[in-house]
Scaffold this motif. Structure first.
Motif, PDB file in Angstrom:
ATOM      1  N   GLY A 212       0.798  -1.215   0.000  1.00 10.02           N
ATOM      2  CA  GLY A 212       0.000   0.000   0.000  1.00 10.02           C
ATOM      3  C   GLY A 212       0.832   1.267   0.000  1.00 10.02           C
ATOM      4  N   SER A 213       2.117   1.172   0.334  1.00 10.30           N
ATOM      5  CA  SER A 213       2.976   2.342   0.409  1.00 10.30           C
ATOM      6  C   SER A 213       3.803   2.539  -0.859  1.00 10.30           C
ATOM      7  CB  SER A 213       3.893   2.233   1.624  1.00 10.30           C
ATOM      8  OG  SER A 213       4.720   3.363   1.732  1.00 10.30           O
ATOM      9  N   CYS A 214       4.674   1.578  -1.160  1.00 14.27           N
ATOM     10  CA  CYS A 214       5.579   1.735  -2.315  1.00 14.27           C
ATOM     11  C   CYS A 214       5.009   1.152  -3.610  1.00 14.27           C
ATOM     12  CB  CYS A 214       6.948   1.131  -2.016  1.00 14.27           C
ATOM     13  SG  CYS A 214       6.977  -0.681  -1.961  1.00 14.27           S
ATOM     14  N   LYS A 215       3.846   0.486  -3.506  1.00 21.00           N
ATOM     15  CA  LYS A 215       3.144  -0.100  -4.659  1.00 21.00           C
ATOM     16  C   LYS A 215       3.893  -1.262  -5.313  1.00 21.00           C
ATOM     17  CE  LYS A 215      -0.050   2.963  -4.124  1.00 21.00           C
ATOM     18  NZ  LYS A 215      -0.989   2.692  -3.079  1.00 21.00           N
ATOM     19  N   ALA A 216       4.871  -1.849  -4.602  1.00 19.55           N
ATOM     20  CA  ALA A 216       5.571  -3.027  -5.124  1.00 19.55           C
ATOM     21  C   ALA A 216       4.578  -4.168  -5.271  1.00 19.55           C
ATOM     22  CB  ALA A 216       6.694  -3.437  -4.181  1.00 19.55           C
ATOM     23  N   LYS A 217       4.714  -4.934  -6.354  1.00 21.63           N
ATOM     24  CA  LYS A 217       3.896  -6.118  -6.596  1.00 21.63           C
ATOM     25  C   LYS A 217       4.830  -7.307  -6.737  1.00 21.63           C
ATOM     26  CE  LYS A 217       0.363  -3.840  -9.407  1.00 21.63           C
ATOM     27  NZ  LYS A 217      -0.258  -3.888 -10.750  1.00 21.63           N
ATOM     28  N   PHE A 218       4.485  -8.405  -6.070  1.00 17.36           N
ATOM     29  CA  PHE A 218       5.310  -9.603  -6.170  1.00 17.36           C
ATOM     30  C   PHE A 218       4.493 -10.809  -5.742  1.00 17.36           C
ATOM     31  CE2 PHE A 218       5.885  -7.671  -2.064  1.00 17.36           C
ATOM     32  CZ  PHE A 218       5.836  -8.728  -1.174  1.00 17.36           C
ATOM     33  N   GLN A 219       4.999 -11.978  -6.075  1.00 17.46           N
ATOM     34  CA  GLN A 219       4.335 -13.222  -5.709  1.00 17.46           C
ATOM     35  C   GLN A 219       5.009 -13.790  -4.463  1.00 17.46           C
ATOM     36  OE1 GLN A 219       5.022 -12.417  -9.093  1.00 17.46           O
ATOM     37  NE2 GLN A 219       2.920 -11.742  -8.874  1.00 17.46           N
ATOM     38  N   SER A 220       4.201 -14.411  -3.616  1.00 20.38           N
ATOM     39  CA  SER A 220       4.745 -15.040  -2.411  1.00 20.38           C
ATOM     40  C   SER A 220       5.622 -16.223  -2.816  1.00 20.38           C
ATOM     41  CB  SER A 220       3.613 -15.528  -1.508  1.00 20.38           C
ATOM     42  OG  SER A 220       2.928 -16.607  -2.121  1.00 20.38           O
ATOM     43  N   ASP A 221       6.472 -16.646  -1.907  1.00 22.03           N
ATOM     44  CA  ASP A 221       7.318 -17.816  -2.157  1.00 22.03           C
ATOM     45  C   ASP A 221       6.461 -19.039  -2.473  1.00 22.03           C
ATOM     46  OD1 ASP A 221       9.584 -16.292  -1.691  1.00 22.03           O
ATOM     47  OD2 ASP A 221       9.839 -16.993   0.380  1.00 22.03           O
ATOM     48  N   GLU A 222       5.327 -19.156  -1.809  1.00 14.53           N
ATOM     49  CA  GLU A 222       4.434 -20.297  -2.036  1.00 14.53           C
ATOM     50  C   GLU A 222       3.869 -20.287  -3.449  1.00 14.53           C
ATOM     51  OE1 GLU A 222       4.075 -18.136   0.612  1.00 14.53           O
ATOM     52  OE2 GLU A 222       4.979 -19.432   2.125  1.00 14.53           O
ATOM     53  N   THR A 223       3.458 -19.113  -3.927  1.00 17.60           N
ATOM     54  CA  THR A 223       2.914 -19.000  -5.289  1.00 17.60           C
ATOM     55  C   THR A 223       3.985 -19.296  -6.321  1.00 17.60           C
ATOM     56  OG1 THR A 223       1.232 -17.410  -4.582  1.00 17.60           O
ATOM     57  CG2 THR A 223       1.774 -17.449  -6.931  1.00 17.60           C
ATOM     58  N   VAL A 224       5.186 -18.780  -6.108  1.00  6.75           N
ATOM     59  CA  VAL A 224       6.303 -19.045  -7.021  1.00  6.75           C
ATOM     60  C   VAL A 224       6.559 -20.547  -7.100  1.00  6.75           C
ATOM     61  CG1 VAL A 224       8.799 -18.757  -7.357  1.00  6.75           C
ATOM     62  CG2 VAL A 224       7.388 -16.793  -6.734  1.00  6.75           C
ATOM     63  N   LYS A 225       6.582 -21.218  -5.956  1.00  6.11           N
ATOM     64  CA  LYS A 225       6.821 -22.663  -5.938  1.00  6.11           C
ATOM     65  C   LYS A 225       5.700 -23.406  -6.653  1.00  6.11           C
ATOM     66  CE  LYS A 225       8.055 -26.570  -2.990  1.00  6.11           C
ATOM     67  NZ  LYS A 225       8.371 -27.318  -4.176  1.00  6.11           N
ATOM     68  N   GLU A 226       4.452 -22.996  -6.442  1.00  4.11           N
ATOM     69  CA  GLU A 226       3.323 -23.630  -7.122  1.00  4.11           C
ATOM     70  C   GLU A 226       3.480 -23.548  -8.635  1.00  4.11           C
ATOM     71  OE1 GLU A 226      -0.967 -23.269  -5.796  1.00  4.11           O
ATOM     72  OE2 GLU A 226      -0.018 -21.639  -4.664  1.00  4.11           O
ATOM     73  N   ILE A 227       3.808 -22.354  -9.128  1.00  7.90           N
ATOM     74  CA  ILE A 227       3.963 -22.152 -10.569  1.00  7.90           C
ATOM     75  C   ILE A 227       5.131 -22.969 -11.099  1.00  7.90           C
ATOM     76  CG2 ILE A 227       4.570 -20.475 -12.359  1.00  7.90           C
ATOM     77  CD1 ILE A 227       3.012 -18.376 -10.680  1.00  7.90           C
ATOM     78  N   GLU A 228       6.278 -22.880 -10.452  1.00  9.03           N
ATOM     79  CA  GLU A 228       7.464 -23.589 -10.937  1.00  9.03           C
ATOM     80  C   GLU A 228       7.277 -25.098 -10.908  1.00  9.03           C
ATOM     81  OE1 GLU A 228      10.804 -21.899  -8.834  1.00  9.03           O
ATOM     82  OE2 GLU A 228      10.789 -20.147 -10.145  1.00  9.03           O
ATOM     83  N   ASP A 229       6.687 -25.617  -9.840  1.00  4.66           N
ATOM     84  CA  ASP A 229       6.427 -27.053  -9.780  1.00  4.66           C
ATOM     85  C   ASP A 229       5.470 -27.476 -10.889  1.00  4.66           C
ATOM     86  OD1 ASP A 229       8.100 -27.529  -7.644  1.00  4.66           O
ATOM     87  OD2 ASP A 229       6.488 -27.729  -6.164  1.00  4.66           O
ATOM     88  N   GLN A 230       4.388 -26.727 -11.072  1.00  7.71           N
ATOM     89  CA  GLN A 230       3.409 -27.097 -12.086  1.00  7.71           C
ATOM     90  C   GLN A 230       4.036 -27.071 -13.479  1.00  7.71           C
ATOM     91  OE1 GLN A 230       0.756 -28.592 -11.675  1.00  7.71           O
ATOM     92  NE2 GLN A 230      -0.739 -28.113 -13.230  1.00  7.71           N
ATOM     93  N   LEU A 231       4.806 -26.048 -13.791  1.00 10.74           N
ATOM     94  CA  LEU A 231       5.439 -25.972 -15.113  1.00 10.74           C
ATOM     95  C   LEU A 231       6.451 -27.100 -15.321  1.00 10.74           C
ATOM     96  CD1 LEU A 231       5.927 -22.129 -15.519  1.00 10.74           C
ATOM     97  CD2 LEU A 231       4.280 -23.594 -16.712  1.00 10.74           C
ATOM     98  N   PHE A 232       7.063 -27.552 -14.247  1.00  4.58           N
ATOM     99  CA  PHE A 232       8.025 -28.649 -14.334  1.00  4.58           C
ATOM    100  C   PHE A 232       7.325 -29.992 -14.537  1.00  4.58           C
ATOM    101  CE2 PHE A 232      11.047 -31.708 -12.413  1.00  4.58           C
ATOM    102  CZ  PHE A 232      12.157 -31.431 -13.187  1.00  4.58           C
ATOM    103  N   LEU A 233       6.091 -30.121 -14.049  1.00  2.00           N
ATOM    104  CA  LEU A 233       5.408 -31.412 -14.012  1.00  2.00           C
ATOM    105  C   LEU A 233       4.358 -31.625 -15.101  1.00  2.00           C
ATOM    106  CD1 LEU A 233       4.977 -31.611 -10.151  1.00  2.00           C
ATOM    107  CD2 LEU A 233       6.627 -32.841 -11.546  1.00  2.00           C
TER     108      LEU A 233
END
Length: 92
Positions: A41-62
């Motif tokens: 809400g302050s600096c407006k940075a957008k990013f994915q949580s470590d859990e979301t990153v792992k979900e995406i990377e695992d799914q793309l690998f599998l």
């Protein structure tokens, strides 16, 4: 209440955003829409949580990434049938 790891001031909220991800074999990148995203809400940075990153990377690998188009939603990506039950190369 989560504090932003980038500015250490703002609080984070959950939102959805479009991200671009390189496939594990490096052949192309795809657009993933409606991806769970953290927004400061302050600096407006957008990013994915470590859990979301792992979900995406695992799914793309599998999955068979050859069947992926240029764009998919996060929800549709997670529904694609896996070739393996889990990522046997993840030793974390």
């Amino acid at each position: 209440m989560e504090i932003c790891p980038w500015c250490n001031e703002g609080t984070l909220s959950d939102t959805l955003d479009t991200v671009y991800w390189e496939l594990p074999d490096g052949t192309k990148a795809i657009e993933i829409t409606d991806t769970p995203t953290k927004l400061c809400g302050s600096c407006k940075a957008k990013f994915q949580s470590d859990e979301t990153v792992k979900e995406i990377e695992d799914q793309l690998f599998l999955i068979n990434t050859g069947k992926l188009g240029k764009s998919t939603s996060f929800e549709e990506l997670m529904k694609i049938e896996r070739l393996l039950k889990r990522n046997y190369f993840d030793f974390s």
